[in-house]
Structure formats: C-alpha cells, structure tokens
Design a protein around this motif. Structure first.
Motif, PDB file in Angstrom:
ATOM      1  N   ARG A 181     -21.640  43.758 -10.485  1.00 43.48           N
ATOM      2  CA  ARG A 181     -21.094  43.841  -9.124  1.00 43.48           C
ATOM      3  C   ARG A 181     -21.470  45.173  -8.490  1.00 43.48           C
ATOM      4  O   ARG A 181     -21.587  46.187  -9.177  1.00 43.48           O
ATOM      5  CB  ARG A 181     -19.565  43.724  -9.134  1.00 43.48           C
TER       6      ARG A 181
ATOM      7  N   TYR B 192     -29.073  39.757  -6.153  1.00 41.10           N
ATOM      8  CA  TYR B 192     -27.643  39.834  -5.868  1.00 41.10           C
ATOM      9  C   TYR B 192     -27.299  38.924  -4.686  1.00 41.10           C
ATOM     10  O   TYR B 192     -28.141  38.642  -3.829  1.00 41.10           O
ATOM     11  CB  TYR B 192     -27.231  41.275  -5.550  1.00 41.10           C
ATOM     12  N   VAL B 193     -26.054  38.496  -4.641  1.00 42.50           N
ATOM     13  CA  VAL B 193     -25.566  37.636  -3.563  1.00 42.50           C
ATOM     14  C   VAL B 193     -24.484  38.386  -2.812  1.00 42.50           C
ATOM     15  O   VAL B 193     -23.610  39.025  -3.432  1.00 42.50           O
ATOM     16  CB  VAL B 193     -24.995  36.319  -4.123  1.00 42.50           C
TER      17      VAL B 193
ATOM     18  N   ILE C 272     -21.136  39.015  -1.038  1.00 42.81           N
ATOM     19  CA  ILE C 272     -19.790  38.456  -1.202  1.00 42.81           C
ATOM     20  C   ILE C 272     -18.885  39.040  -0.123  1.00 42.81           C
ATOM     21  O   ILE C 272     -18.683  40.266  -0.084  1.00 42.81           O
ATOM     22  CB  ILE C 272     -19.195  38.802  -2.585  1.00 42.81           C
TER      23      ILE C 272
ATOM     24  N   PRO D  36     -25.212  36.110  -9.716  1.00 43.28           N
ATOM     25  CA  PRO D  36     -24.689  34.733  -9.815  1.00 43.28           C
ATOM     26  C   PRO D  36     -23.959  34.446 -11.125  1.00 43.28           C
ATOM     27  O   PRO D  36     -23.241  33.447 -11.217  1.00 43.28           O
ATOM     28  CB  PRO D  36     -25.957  33.877  -9.688  1.00 43.28           C
TER      29      PRO D  36
ATOM     30  N   TYR E 169     -18.842  35.970  -7.880  1.00 44.15           N
ATOM     31  CA  TYR E 169     -19.725  34.996  -7.230  1.00 44.15           C
ATOM     32  C   TYR E 169     -19.198  33.577  -7.437  1.00 44.15           C
ATOM     33  O   TYR E 169     -19.148  32.773  -6.505  1.00 44.15           O
ATOM     34  CB  TYR E 169     -21.139  35.115  -7.782  1.00 44.15           C
TER      35      TYR E 169
END
Length: 454
Positions: free
Chosen positions: A236, A283-284, A286, A294, A299
């Motif tokens: 994270r 990375y996604v 959030i 993921p 996530y």
C-alpha cells in the motif's frame, strides 16, 4: 489537469475522515453522559455482529517533524512509557465497565506520535493488557506505524508474535533538502531495511506514506521518491498532499516560509506524475490519496465495496463502533464522536479519578446521519444515491447549484437522485463532498479552518 480547474477548486476543505467535521461539532449540546449513551447503543447493536475497532494514540517523539499535524509530545525521556501504558489500559477498562462485557476486537491500529518510541518490551505489555480486556475476532487485523529510523527487528518480531501483519512507514520524501526542511532525515537504506525485515518476519501488508507539496520539493524529487519506493514494492502507498495549517498546528509548521512551498499548479503536477508512475508499476488508485497492489486487502475491499473510512483513514474492514484511546484520540459510535483531552498530564489525572478523558464531541442528528452516509459513499465508492432518502439534495438550492457546477466541469455525472465521480473528478473528491456538507454551507467560516484541496 486544466489550470482553470486547479484555480477554481483549490479552496480550503475538509479531508472528511468524519461528518460533521470537527470544527462543526455541536459541542454545546454534547456531554459525557450523551457520549456514554451513544457508545452503549452502538455496542449493543454491532459488537456481536462485527466487533469494534480500536485506535491507540502514542504521542511521544524524540524530535519534531515540521510537516506533522498530529498531537505529539517531544521528549527523550523514556520513563514516560510505563505510566502512559497504564493510563491506556485504565481507559479501556473504563469502557469495558461501561459496556458491561469484553468487546470483540476486529481491528487495532497504533498511531502517533511515534509508536516505536516505546520499547518492544513495553509495547508487548500494552498489547497484553489490551488482549486481556477484549475478545479477538477470528479475522482480527492488527497494524502499527513505525519510524524507519528507530523501528528495530525486535519491534517487528514482537508485533509479529502478537499477530500483527500490517505496518506503515512514514517515508515522506528521499531528497535531503526536503528532509532537512521538515526535520525528518532518514536514508533510503533505513526504509529498505525495515521493509525487507518486516517481509522476512511474515508481514503481508506494508505501507509507505509519501507526501507531495512539501517545502523545497520539486517534481524531480517526487519521481525519485516514487521510483525508489517501487523498488521496495510496498503493498500500500498513501500519497497525499501536505496540509499547511500553521495557524492551527502552531510553530511546528513555521520552520520555512510560504514561498518555499510549491504552488497549487506545481503540487498538482507532482501528484499527477506520482500517480502515473504508480499506475504504470501495477498499483491501483483507492478512494482518495491511496494506492494498493491487487493482492492487498484494501484493493479487494474496494472491489467488494466493503472499504471503509474513519479517523484511521481507509480500512479494509468496517465496524460501527471505534474506540480511540490516548491523548487527542477520537472515538466514533456512528451516532456520535468524542475526542480525548490533548495534554498527557490532564489525561492521566482524569483516568486516575476513574473519569473517561473526553473533552468535546458531537451527537449526530437525523440529517447528519444521512449526509454522513453520502459523504462516506463518495469517499469510498465515488458514488452515492439518495433515491431511498427523504433528504433530496437536488431540491436543496445551496447543494443543487454546486452539483450543477461540478457537472458542467465534467467532474461528476448527475442523474435524478445519483451522483458519480468521473475520472476527471477524482482529484476533486473533497470539493464534491463539500457540496453535500450542509453544516459548511450554512455556516461559512470567517477564518481558514482546513488545508487547501488541491
């Protein structure tokens, strides 16, 4: 991002870890009695089904970081550790006595200050005292904040033995000029060591905090910091804007001049570059200001729409009740908030006299509860709907005007009773939430209370 939007929406605004926000709490109609009734109600409704969250504030630091807005006590005297731990355990015991049984502990986070100011031995004493007074949920999540300069293998091993799987490290920036300005000198090697050591000991979710908009910070510094972070690949990343509020936080944020800070345009460029690099690395994004791989629970919680936001930030699990222990800590019953006193001596004195150390709070009315739900939806899901709500925002003039303006700027998609944040609107989610904030709309502050939104 268009410069005209930056200029238009770069206004002071809350980060919405709660609604109402702290400056708009109705403290005149709050009492310790009303808070006790509120937390008892919440506990009775939710403890058996989901348990509670526990935030513990450990305020001590050996030196002042000038970017920090948290409540802290600067000292090199480690004799303060045991007396403070006794106070924390006493506070929890008072809540257990009030609630009449041991709470089910679903989530716990140690924040600060500097939790790793405390010795590993004393932190184990604290956690043993907490565990004796609670029932551990089968899926309990335990996490703590560690300073890369003083987090030891002993700290990490002690926490791992207690069941901790998450740790968060404050990185901020790797440039030496920036580090000197914010009084936070920590080499990359220190962060690398504590990150890799945590992994070796079985931690499954490691987080790095990175800040943009710091004094003397350039876009090149952000690129270097993000690239070094990607080398370590924490699960994270919190990538957020420096909140410059020296009129609230005191002289700690006056160690540099206003002209040493990046402009709003420069800050936005820093964020856009950092975001681009993180997305390219897998990375996604959030919610607001957070990114996760993921494989991480945060996530997965976003995908399942179970992600939650409270005074601890974004969490992958949700509990209705959250107890805050320690100086300045804020508790949340969903129906009300209560904040503890900010002085260590006053905090200790009240507990010695068997008094919960609460000094202010707010009990939510029906309108507050509905608005809180919508703002929480926007912060977590980037969408909310009021079709089943008798509070119709599109019939409230002060809200409707702002929603139409946001729609015209393509920041939201506005349907009859639903609002959805667009990709273009994500950087302005604080501004979008402000449109629903009726307490803010009805009582514009005479002085600046919040950091700038962009």
């Amino acid at each position: 991002m268009p410069q005209n939007l930056i200029e238009k929406y770069n206004n002071p605004g809350p980060r919405y870890t709660s609604y109402p926000t702290v400056p708009y709490w109705d403290t005149m109609n709050f009492s310790l009695k009303s808070w006790k009734e509120s937390i008892k109600r919440s506990f009775a409704e939710s403890n058996d089904a989901e348990g509670i969250s526990l935030y513990i504030h450990l305020p001590f630091c050996e030196s002042m970081c000038t970017f920090c807005g948290c409540t802290k006590r600067i000292t090199k005297n480690h004799d303060v550790e045991i007396p403070y731990i006794r106070s924390l355990i006493k506070e929890l015991q008072l809540y257990c006595d009030l609630l009449g049984e041991k709470p089910i502990l679903r989530e716990l986070h140690l924040g600060g200050g500097t939790p790793t100011f405390f010795s590993a031995e004393n932190l184990q004493l604290l956690m043993e005292g907490i565990f004796r007074r609670t029932i551990q949920h089968p899926e309990i999540e335990l996490s703590f904040e560690g300073h890369p300069n003083n987090t030891t293998k002993e700290h990490l091993q002690t926490f791992a033995n207690l069941g901790f799987k998450r740790v968060s490290y404050g990185v901020q920036d790797y440039n030496e000029t920036v580090q000197k300005a914010i009084h936070r000198i920590q080499p990359f090697e220190n962060v690398k060591y504590v990150t890799e050591t945590a992994r070796e000991l079985g931690y499954t979710s490691i987080s790095h905090d990175i800040i943009f908009g710091l004094p003397f910070q350039k876009t090149a510094h952000i690129q270097f910091t993000i690239e070094k972070t990607i080398e370590l690949r924490p699960e994270r990343i919190a990538f957020y804007s420096y909140a410059h509020v020296p009129w609230i936080k005191g002289n700690g944020q006056r160690g540099y001049k206003e002209e040493n800070l990046p402009s709003a345009k420069e800050k936005r460029a820093q964020y856009e570059l950092g975001k681009k690099l993180l997305l390219e690395a897998g990375y996604v994004e959030i919610g607001m200001d957070h990114f996760a791989l993921p494989t991480d629970k945060l996530y997965k919680a976003q995908q399942k729409k179970t992600i939650h936001r409270n005074f601890m930030g974004y969490t992958s699990s949700k509990t209705q009740a959250m107890l805050g222990l320690g100086v300045s800590a804020i508790s949340d019953s969903w129906y009300g908030f209560a904040q503890n006193v900010k002085g260590v001596e006053e905090y200790t004195h009240l507990l010695e006299n068997n008094i919960l150390p609460v000094f202010r709070g707010h009990i939510l009315n029906e309108e507050d509860l509905k608005i809180r739900t919508h703002i929480l939806n926007l912060m977590c899901q980037l969408q909310t709907s009021w079709k089943d709500d008798n509070l119709y925002f599109n019939e409230i003039p002060e809200v409707l005007i702002q929603l139409k303006e946001l729609e015209n700027d393509e920041l939201v998609i506005l349907e009859k009773d639903t609002i959805t944040v667009t990709e273009k609107g994500r950087p302005f989610v604080r501004n979008i939430c402000m449109a629903f904030d009726l307490r803010l709309q009805r009582n514009k502050p005479e002085r600046q209370l919040f950091s700038m939104t962009v």
